[in-house]
Write a protein that holds these residues in place. Structure first.
Motif: not given
Length: 537
Positions: A253-256, A279-282, A311-319, A321-330
């Motif tokens: 999947l293209h995560l972005g 949503l932060r571009p990914c 209130r705003p909600v931020l969705i982002g993706v972090r690296k 190690g070799d894996a990815l992390v989806i973070v949802v923050h309100d």
């Protein structure tokens, strides 16, 4: 087979343990005051030999597992022979070995069933008679022998009654579970159809020119329908997980774009809640099950909209190690520390003031956690009261972009649906009308059919319900149209039945599938993908 092997091996393991305990008992008995070791030496030697033989017997069972009736009966004879010898030679002091007889009797019956319980009981009574004939002490106490024989009969009979009750209760539970499964399957299909059609009709109304009051009414209908739909999906997700019928089907999947689609699908709900979804571009690609991952992120977003309104909600993706992390923050109310350990439990809700108007039953995060375990995705939550909550989905493996990913990337999505020829096959009249009306408002040219018999079309895309009555299925309808056209026309199955069962039928046909009730934004997104595939042919 594995259950029988394990049961017989367990019985063999227990035989070794009991023999070792019996050996220790007789050895200790020889050193007690008034007793001599040489009196019990034959018993000690015999039980030692019995223990060695039992270890060998256990190895045979481990080496050749399976259901061998003769081997099971031989094991009983082996047990009763060793116990009888100890009782005959040991006399009065060896009477506690009778407990071994009871264990042999019940152990075989409980592990292997009533037939073996009856055989073990018969062999036990025969062993007691032989001991009686060979032991003067027993002959001097006939009522003791009678009590032992009655005990050796009554206990197995009672055990047999318990086994029969357990078996009948188990059969009734299995039958009730199957009946429940059939009821839920039919009820879920019957409920999905009206919810699905109402959602599409509401989307049609939204596309029309409405006054402010009418638009508020449509919003109210849509919000209520969204709550019903989410609750419905949560209950079905929980039921499917409880039955162990969910298996991940991994794709690249293209995560972005995946997250952008989810943001678009939640745009209306976010507007109602006064939430700005950011949503932060990914540009990363990931290997995951899109349906399971969508359910996980959707449940998290639903909680953000419920408890982080205005209130705003931020969705982002972090690296990581070799894996990815989806973070949802309100930036909502947050969760107190004493509740954080319980939020993943089923039906657990953190109640605060004015939360009585918040819809839900506390299943969302429970489902997220269980789906994460299926995909080896770790779910973590951090929160501060008054500052908001962050949910992290970590452990998503990165993947390389497929070569065909760049095809059609430059095409503007907004024009893909205008003039797109869609063959729509749906046997439910209301759903057919609702879907046709919505597709036409999106600019599609729709050929609407209520069954797939003798169907012919020059369409670009096929959308078919899976269950088309007794005449055909949606898959057969798509196969027929593709054969008529001479190429694999992009196709989509809409279904109110078990998605996993239908996916198994799809095999390598390259047919997309959506589960009813389908959110209009999700349908539009899927239709755009199909339109892009048709244009790139």
């Amino acid at each position: 087979m594995s259950l029988e092997k394990n049961s017989e091996l367990d019985q063999a393991n227990l035989r070794v343990i009991v023999a070792a305990c019996a050996l220790a008992y007789i050895c200790v008995l020889g050193f007690l005051p008034g007793h001599e070791v040489r009196t019990y030496l034959p018993v000690i030697v015999y039980i030692a030999v019995f223990l060695l033989a039992s270890i060998g017997f256990r190895q045979v069972i481990a080496r050749w597992p399976g259901h061998y009736s003769a081997r099971r009966v031989l094991g009983m004879i082996h047990d009763y022979t060793g116990t009888s010898f100890g009782l005959v030679v040991g006399g009065e002091a060896a009477l506690p070995l009778y407990a071994v007889m009871v264990w042999v009797n019940l152990g075989n019956g409980m592990r292997f069933g009533s037939r073996y319980l009856a055989i073990a009981t018969g062999l036990a009574l025969l062993a007691l008679l032989i001991i009686y004939r060979l032991t003067p002490y027993w002959q001097a106490h006939p009522f003791m022998v009678l009590m032992l024989m009655i005990t050796s009969t009554v206990i197995p009979v009672y055990a047999h009654l318990l086994l029969e009750r357990t078996r009948k209760a188990s059969e009734e539970a299995i039958a009730a579970n199957l009946e429940k499964s059939r009821f839920l399957a039919q009820a879920s299909h019957d409920l999905r159809q009206p919810i699905h059609s109402i959602g599409l009709f509401t989307a049609c109304l939204r596309e029309a020119r409405l006054g402010q009051d009418e638009r508020r009414l449509v919003d109210s209908i849509d919000r209520s329908l969204l709550n019903v739909s989410q609750l419905f999906h949560s209950i079905l997700d929980l039921y499917t997980l409880d039955n162990g019928r969910v298996l991940p089907s991994y794709q690249t999947l293209h995560l972005g774009r995946f997250l952008a689609d989810l943001v678009r699908q939640n745009a209306e709900a976010a507007r109602w809640a006064g939430v700005a979804l950011r949503l932060r571009p990914c540009s990363h690609w990931v290997r995951a099950d899109p349906a399971l991952l969508r359910t996980m992120v959707q449940n998290i977003l639903s909680n953000c909209l419920k408890y982080g309104a205005q209130r705003p909600v931020l969705i982002g993706v972090r690296k990581r190690g070799d894996a990815l992390v989806i973070v949802v923050h309100d930036q909502g109310k947050g969760i107190a520390p004493e509740h954080l350990s319980s939020v993943f439990e089923e039906f657990y809700r953190v109640r605060q003031r004015r939360d009585k108007d918040v819809e839900g039953v506390g299943l969302g995060l429970s489902i997220v956690k269980r789906l994460g375990e299926l995909m080896a995705v770790q779910v973590a939550i951090r929160s501060r009261v008054g500052h908001g909550t962050s949910v992290c989905l970590s452990g998503l493996p990165q993947a390389l972009a497929p070569r065909q990913a760049c095809v059609g990337e430059g095409v503007h999505q907004t024009g893909l649906l205008t003039g797109l020829k869609v063959c729509l096959v749906e046997d439910d009249h209301n759903v057919l009308l609702a879907t046709q009306a919505l597709l036409e408002r999106w600019g599609c040219s729709v050929q609407a059919e209520s069954n797939g018999l003798g169907l012919a079309s020059d369409c670009d895309v096929i959308i078919a319900d899976h269950d088309l009555g007794n005449h055909a299925t949606g898959i057969e309808c798509i196969d027929q149209l593709r054969q008529q056209r001479g190429w694999a026309v992009p196709a989509l199955i809409l279904t109110g039945h078990d998605v996993l069962a239908i996916q198994a039928q799809l095999q390598d046909r390259q047919i997309a599938i959506l589960s009813k009730p389908v959110h209009p934004a999700e349908l539009r997104s899927s239709l755009r993908e199909l339109g892009r595939a048709a244009m790139s042919r």
